[in-house]
Write a protein that holds these residues in place. Structure first.
Motif, PDB file in Angstrom:
ATOM      1  N   ALA A 330      13.539  36.798 -29.979  1.00 38.00           N
ATOM      2  CA  ALA A 330      14.942  37.073 -30.306  1.00 38.00           C
ATOM      3  C   ALA A 330      15.785  35.799 -30.307  1.00 38.00           C
ATOM      4  N   GLY A 331      15.156  34.632 -30.042  1.00 36.05           N
ATOM      5  CA  GLY A 331      15.960  33.416 -29.906  1.00 36.05           C
ATOM      6  C   GLY A 331      17.040  33.611 -28.831  1.00 36.05           C
ATOM      7  N   PHE A 332      16.730  34.400 -27.794  1.00 30.40           N
ATOM      8  CA  PHE A 332      17.628  34.671 -26.655  1.00 30.40           C
ATOM      9  C   PHE A 332      18.895  35.438 -27.055  1.00 30.40           C
ATOM     10  N   THR A 333      18.822  36.225 -28.141  1.00 34.45           N
ATOM     11  CA  THR A 333      19.976  37.057 -28.513  1.00 34.45           C
ATOM     12  C   THR A 333      19.923  38.381 -27.739  1.00 34.45           C
ATOM     13  N   VAL A 334      20.843  38.539 -26.786  1.00 34.64           N
ATOM     14  CA  VAL A 334      20.899  39.753 -25.967  1.00 34.64           C
ATOM     15  C   VAL A 334      22.313  40.324 -26.067  1.00 34.64           C
ATOM     16  N   ILE A 335      22.419  41.619 -26.347  1.00 36.39           N
ATOM     17  CA  ILE A 335      23.740  42.278 -26.336  1.00 36.39           C
ATOM     18  C   ILE A 335      23.799  43.184 -25.109  1.00 36.39           C
ATOM     19  N   LYS A 336      24.801  42.951 -24.269  1.00 38.66           N
ATOM     20  CA  LYS A 336      24.971  43.770 -23.053  1.00 38.66           C
ATOM     21  C   LYS A 336      25.733  45.036 -23.461  1.00 38.66           C
ATOM     22  N   LEU A 337      25.146  46.206 -23.222  1.00 43.01           N
ATOM     23  CA  LEU A 337      25.793  47.470 -23.642  1.00 43.01           C
ATOM     24  C   LEU A 337      26.722  47.983 -22.551  1.00 43.01           C
TER      25      LEU A 337
END
Ligand code: AMP
Ligand code: MG
Length: 337
Positions: A330-337
């Motif tokens: 993910a290339g460190f793409t994180v979405i916090k929900l």
């Protein structure tokens, strides 16, 4: 070059052993992922691996052996703790880093003065090592940057025309690459998580988890495990990790359905999603997630996915390895929900 794809039976193993003794590169099954094997003691053979993979030459290779006595000629020093861990986890998905001996050429270790060694448990990998009579350098058998191969057809996709032989030993049981550790006197440092988990290692010694396992290296920061520097395991699609409860995940993905997104999810979650879903494991199914991970990432490309949502896995057991690979995909793409 014509690439043969043969079953990992006695004829296939005999041919692999002959090619390896001649300095060629062969795709072989292991319990972690498929490996691209060559004679670890021959700099020219090692260079052939880098060129088949298109791999940066400062990214060291892991050397595979079939018996403990084959370790000592490769190392300058073997800490007592390494022998304890070898007794507990070899053969199996644990790689240990040692000061290298003069026999191991810098071409195999990416110019480092250390060597990474592992004893695989897959019977075909063991047979190829024994029959060739060689320690085998073997990185994952994918083109550099692509997801690691967990079935022979994945290796064929990436290596057709580049190597003379691939042995088909079925789907890999673990599905993620080996655990890599640096071994001290009374503790180990985890550089890459894998099938031998922190929990398993902790029964034998103190375990420090290197910062690079779950965090992106900052500009100019030195990677203890050079493979961690590169963008890795990435499909063409943008992978996005969603950090939240299952309900949050389902709601978020369905809300983005009109954008043509995909999901990697469990069967139960797939039944509640309105987007195309690739079968991955779910919560508390980290073993299944590890086994499915790289096949899912390759399927993203086959299906032409542009955006793929995955729920952030638990970091328990082999889940830490799944999380480590997904963060890089993910290339460190994180979405916090
Ligand atoms: P692969 O064989 O493709 O699973 O990648 C091997 C990985 O093991 C490398 O990318 C490094 O991260 C790690 N590794 C191999 N040799 C060493 C070493 N001498 N020191 C530190 N890490 C190593
Ligand atoms: Mg690799």
């Amino acid at each position: 070059m014509e690439t043969k794809l043969l079953p990992a039976d006695s004829a296939g193993i005999a041919l692999a052993a002959r090619l390896l003794r001649e300095g060629q590169v062969v795709g072989i099954p292991t319990e972690t992922v498929y490996g691209l094997a060559a004679n670890a003691l021959d700099p020219e053979a090692a260079r052939r691996i880098y060129s088949a993979k298109g791999r940066p030459s400062d990214n060291p290779l892991i050397v595979h052996i079939a018996a403990l006595e084959d370790l000592y000629p490769l190392t300058a020093r073997c800490p007592r703790l390494a022998e304890t861990l070898a007794a507990a986890f070899w053969p199996g998905p644990l790689t240990m880093i040692f000061q290298k001996s003069g026999r191991v050429p810098p071409a195999t270790t990416g110019g480092m003065d250390t060597v990474a060694v592992r004893m695989p448990s897959h019977p075909a990998a063991q047979a190829v090592i024994r029959e060739s009579g060689l320690p085998l350098a073997a990185p994952s058998a994918n083109l550099s940057g692509k997801p690691s191969p967990t079935r022979a057809s994945h290796v064929y996709e990436d290596m057709n025309g580049r190597i003379p032989l691939i042995l088909d030993g079925g789907d890999c049981a673990v599905g993620v690459e080996s655990t890599v550790i640096a071994v001290g006197e009374d503790h180990v440092r985890l550089l890459r998580p894998g099938g031998i988990t922190v929990e398993m290692l902790s029964r034998h010694c103190r375990v420090e988890v290197d910062g690079g396992v779950l965090h992106q290296l900052r500009e100019g920061e030195k990677a203890l495990s050079p493979g961690m520097k590169y963008k890795h395991y990435a499909p063409n699609a943008q992978v996005i990790l969603l950090d939240g409860t299952e309900e949050d995940f389902l709601r978020y993905v369905n809300a983005h359905a009109a954008e043509g997104v995909f999901a990697m999810a469990s069967r139960a979650e797939a039944a509640r999603l309105v987007v195309p879903t690739l079968p991955f494991g779910g919560e508390r199914e980290e073993t299944e997630q590890a086994r499915r991970l790289f096949d899912c990432l390759r399927e993203c490309d086959e299906k032409g996915a542009r955006t793929v949502y995955v729920r952030m896995p638990d970091a328990r057991g082999v889940g830490l390895a799944v999380l480590n690979r997904l963060l890089r995909a993910a290339g460190f793409t994180v979405i916090k929900l």
